[in-house]
Design an enzyme around this catalytic site. Structure first.
Site, PDB file in Angstrom:
ATOM      1  N   GLU A  35       0.835  -1.271  -0.026  1.00  0.00           N
ATOM      2  CA  GLU A  35       0.028   0.014   0.146  1.00  0.00           C
ATOM      3  C   GLU A  35       0.906   1.216   0.091  1.00  0.00           C
ATOM      4  OE1 GLU A  35      -3.046   0.240  -1.358  1.00  0.00           O
ATOM      5  OE2 GLU A  35      -3.651  -1.104   0.434  1.00  0.00           O
ATOM      6  N   HIS A  36       0.430   2.295  -0.735  1.00  0.00           N
ATOM      7  CA  HIS A  36       1.297   3.495  -1.129  1.00  0.00           C
ATOM      8  C   HIS A  36       2.757   3.435  -1.463  1.00  0.00           C
ATOM      9  CE1 HIS A  36      -1.818   6.417   0.169  1.00  0.00           C
ATOM     10  NE2 HIS A  36      -2.363   5.708   0.956  1.00  0.00           N
ATOM     11  N   ASP A  38       2.961   2.236  -4.893  1.00  0.00           N
ATOM     12  CA  ASP A  38       3.065   1.896  -6.710  1.00  0.00           C
ATOM     13  C   ASP A  38       3.791   3.321  -6.936  1.00  0.00           C
ATOM     14  OD1 ASP A  38       0.684   3.749  -5.902  1.00  0.00           O
ATOM     15  OD2 ASP A  38      -0.452   2.812  -7.507  1.00  0.00           O
ATOM     16  N   GLY A 123     -16.943   5.614  -3.597  1.00  0.00           N
ATOM     17  CA  GLY A 123     -16.332   6.335  -2.541  1.00  0.00           C
ATOM     18  C   GLY A 123     -15.850   5.195  -1.472  1.00  0.00           C
ATOM     19  N   GLY A 125     -13.354   3.107  -1.515  1.00  0.00           N
ATOM     20  CA  GLY A 125     -11.765   2.598  -1.811  1.00  0.00           C
ATOM     21  C   GLY A 125     -11.830   1.462  -2.618  1.00  0.00           C
ATOM     22  N   SER A 128     -13.960   2.347  -7.855  1.00  0.00           N
ATOM     23  CA  SER A 128     -15.087   2.516  -8.729  1.00  0.00           C
ATOM     24  C   SER A 128     -14.548   3.190  -9.782  1.00  0.00           C
ATOM     25  CB  SER A 128     -16.520   2.903  -7.909  1.00  0.00           C
ATOM     26  OG  SER A 128     -16.037   4.191  -7.297  1.00  0.00           O
ATOM     27  N   ASP A 173      -4.588   0.656  -9.578  1.00  0.00           N
ATOM     28  CA  ASP A 173      -5.933   0.365  -9.521  1.00  0.00           C
ATOM     29  C   ASP A 173      -6.417  -0.032 -11.065  1.00  0.00           C
ATOM     30  OD1 ASP A 173      -5.860   1.229  -7.030  1.00  0.00           O
ATOM     31  OD2 ASP A 173      -6.736   3.110  -7.190  1.00  0.00           O
TER      32      ASP A 173
HETATM   33  C1  GLA Z   1      -5.163   4.699  -4.562  1.00  0.00           C
HETATM   34  C2  GLA Z   1      -4.304   5.118  -5.755  1.00  0.00           C
HETATM   35  C3  GLA Z   1      -3.373   3.777  -6.062  1.00  0.00           C
HETATM   36  C4  GLA Z   1      -2.437   3.514  -4.741  1.00  0.00           C
HETATM   37  C5  GLA Z   1      -3.345   3.385  -3.668  1.00  0.00           C
HETATM   38  C6  GLA Z   1      -2.468   3.408  -2.330  1.00  0.00           C
HETATM   39  O1  GLA Z   1      -5.921   3.598  -4.782  1.00  0.00           O
HETATM   40  O2  GLA Z   1      -5.329   5.049  -6.881  1.00  0.00           O
HETATM   41  O3  GLA Z   1      -2.549   4.356  -7.208  1.00  0.00           O
HETATM   42  O4  GLA Z   1      -1.528   4.654  -4.510  1.00  0.00           O
HETATM   43  O5  GLA Z   1      -4.438   4.472  -3.424  1.00  0.00           O
HETATM   44  O6  GLA Z   1      -1.723   2.247  -2.410  1.00  0.00           O
END
Ligand code: GLA
Length: 387
Positions: A35-36, A38, A123, A125, A128, A173
């Site tokens: 997570e966080h 990419d 919304g 997460g 969508s 995503d």
């Molecule tokens: C959102 C962003 C992704 C990624 C995540 C955190 O979903 O769209 O690119 O950075 O946050 O991992």
């Protein structure tokens, strides 16, 4: 034939006066770990969900993309010869942005009618917006007779979100939405876009998603703030190390340079490099079928996102903590951007109901309102339905 398919066809006919030529869908996603990272060139491990954005489509012989949706009354007509002027649409700017990027990349676009039917909760997460973008890109590419490259479509959808919609997201995503595979997670190297499918054999467990139901309005500004902080971290660390990405550093390299970093910047960097280790260890654990180890890593990820990266907040912390207290649960963490949205928990299949009831009770007591739960089904990213 399944009922929802009949519905989308008849709603399409009501709105556009003819039956659709095709129905496509693109998936929402859950990120399992990574997570966080990419946007720091790291590896991520998302999977595509059966929650998805379906589009019923047909060409209309004009140069206009006419769009409508089953769940909202708004419609939009997007002139494909001038896609640049729809940035402020209340609904439809994602679609216009995708058309704009496809055109810039040389795709042939033809006028069409598109009806959207999205089961990814907005919304939440669960991406969508990526599902809408990828479904649009796939439909436009197909209707215009272009060769299909799902990796390139993901890249163009991300560009639409960055350039057209002003959201500075990474590639995860859109990539998962386009390239996810049923029963598998996607191990994606975000700096090279090389990827592998990792079989998701969860044995007697399932993934339970819980939406904390927090309005998630600060997400964009906080997200951009974190991006700026890790850019600062990289700049400072590059004084010592010859690396292109923060994710290229090991936790011990960051540790060795700690004295030269402001505390907040150090903690942001520590999250990124330890999260990258957790991705590696998770893939190992999944390959060996060691779900207990995988669950433990999920918990560690949440703690790091909460303390070092500070993207959880009271609601996601309460959800994860309530899950950690349940013995039916092997691990739980927030998933996605944070500041609201969902947790993902690894839960014994036989005890789903007691898990949900227990977490709901605790969460409601702590936060004052309930969460919404979904049992995740891991599906293909893009699906062409037979109609
Ligand atoms: C959102 C962003 C992704 C990624 C995540 C955190 O979903 O769209 O690119 O950075 O946050 O991992």
């Amino acid at each position: 034939m399944d009922k929802s398919m009949t519905d989308i066809k008849s709603v399409f006919q009501q709105k556009f006066g003819a039956l659709p030529e095709a129905i496509y869908s693109a998936a929402g996603r859950v990120n399992l770990i990574g997570e966080h990272v990419d946007y720091c060139g790291g590896k991520v491990l998302p999977a595509a969900l059966s929650l998805k954005c379906r589009v019923a489509v047909r060409t209309n012989g004009t140069n206009i993309m006419r769009i409508a949706a089953t769940s909202i009354a708004l419609t939009a007509d997007i002139d494909l010869s001038d896609t640049s002027r729809y940035k402020n649409l209340k609904w439809g700017s994602y679609q216009a942005g995708v058309a704009d990027e496809l055109k810039k990349a040389g795709y042939n676009l033809v006028g069409c009618d598109i009806l959207y039917d999205c089961s990814v909760p907005f919304g939440s997460g669960l991406s969508s917006s990526a599902a809408i973008e990828v479904a649009t890109a796939y439909a436009l590419a197909k209707l215009g007779g272009n060769p299909i490259d799902k990796v390139q479509l993901a890249v163009l959808c991300k560009a639409a979100e960055n350039n057209y919609c002003g959201v500075n997201c990474g590639i995860m995503d859109q990539f998962a939405s386009a390239n996810g595979k049923a029963g598998h997670a996607v191990l994606l190297n975000c700096s090279t876009l090389e990827y592998d499918y990792v079989p998701l054999d969860l044995k007697d467990c399932v993934l339970v998603l819980a939406n904390c139901n927090k309005p998630h309005n600060l997400v964009e500004s906080k997200y951009n703030e974190r991006r700026a902080e890790v850019e600062t971290a990289l700049r400072l660390l590059q004084r010592q190390y010859d690396v292109a990405n923060l994710a290229d550093l090991s936790p011990s390299q960051v540790e060795q340079y700690r004295a030269h970093l402001p505390d907040v910047i150090y903690r942001r960097a520590r999250h990124v490099v330890t999260e990258c280790e957790r991705v590696k260890n998770s893939v190992e654990a999944l390959k060996c079928g060691d779900l207990v180890a995988f669950g433990r890593i999920l918990n560690q990820s949440h703690v790091s996102l909460s303390r070092d990266y500070e993207v959880t907040g009271a609601e996601l912390d309460a959800l994860a903590q309530s899950a950690w207290e349940r013995e039916e649960c092997l691990g739980s963490r927030m998933t996605g951007a944070g500041f609201g949205g969902c947790t993902v928990s690894l839960v014994k299949k036989s005890d789903i109901q007691s898990f949900i009831a227990g977490v709901q009770e605790q969460y409601t007591r702590k936060i004052g309102h309930g969460a919404v739960f979904y049992v995740a089904e891991i599906a293909d990213g893009i699906i062409e339905e037979v109609i």
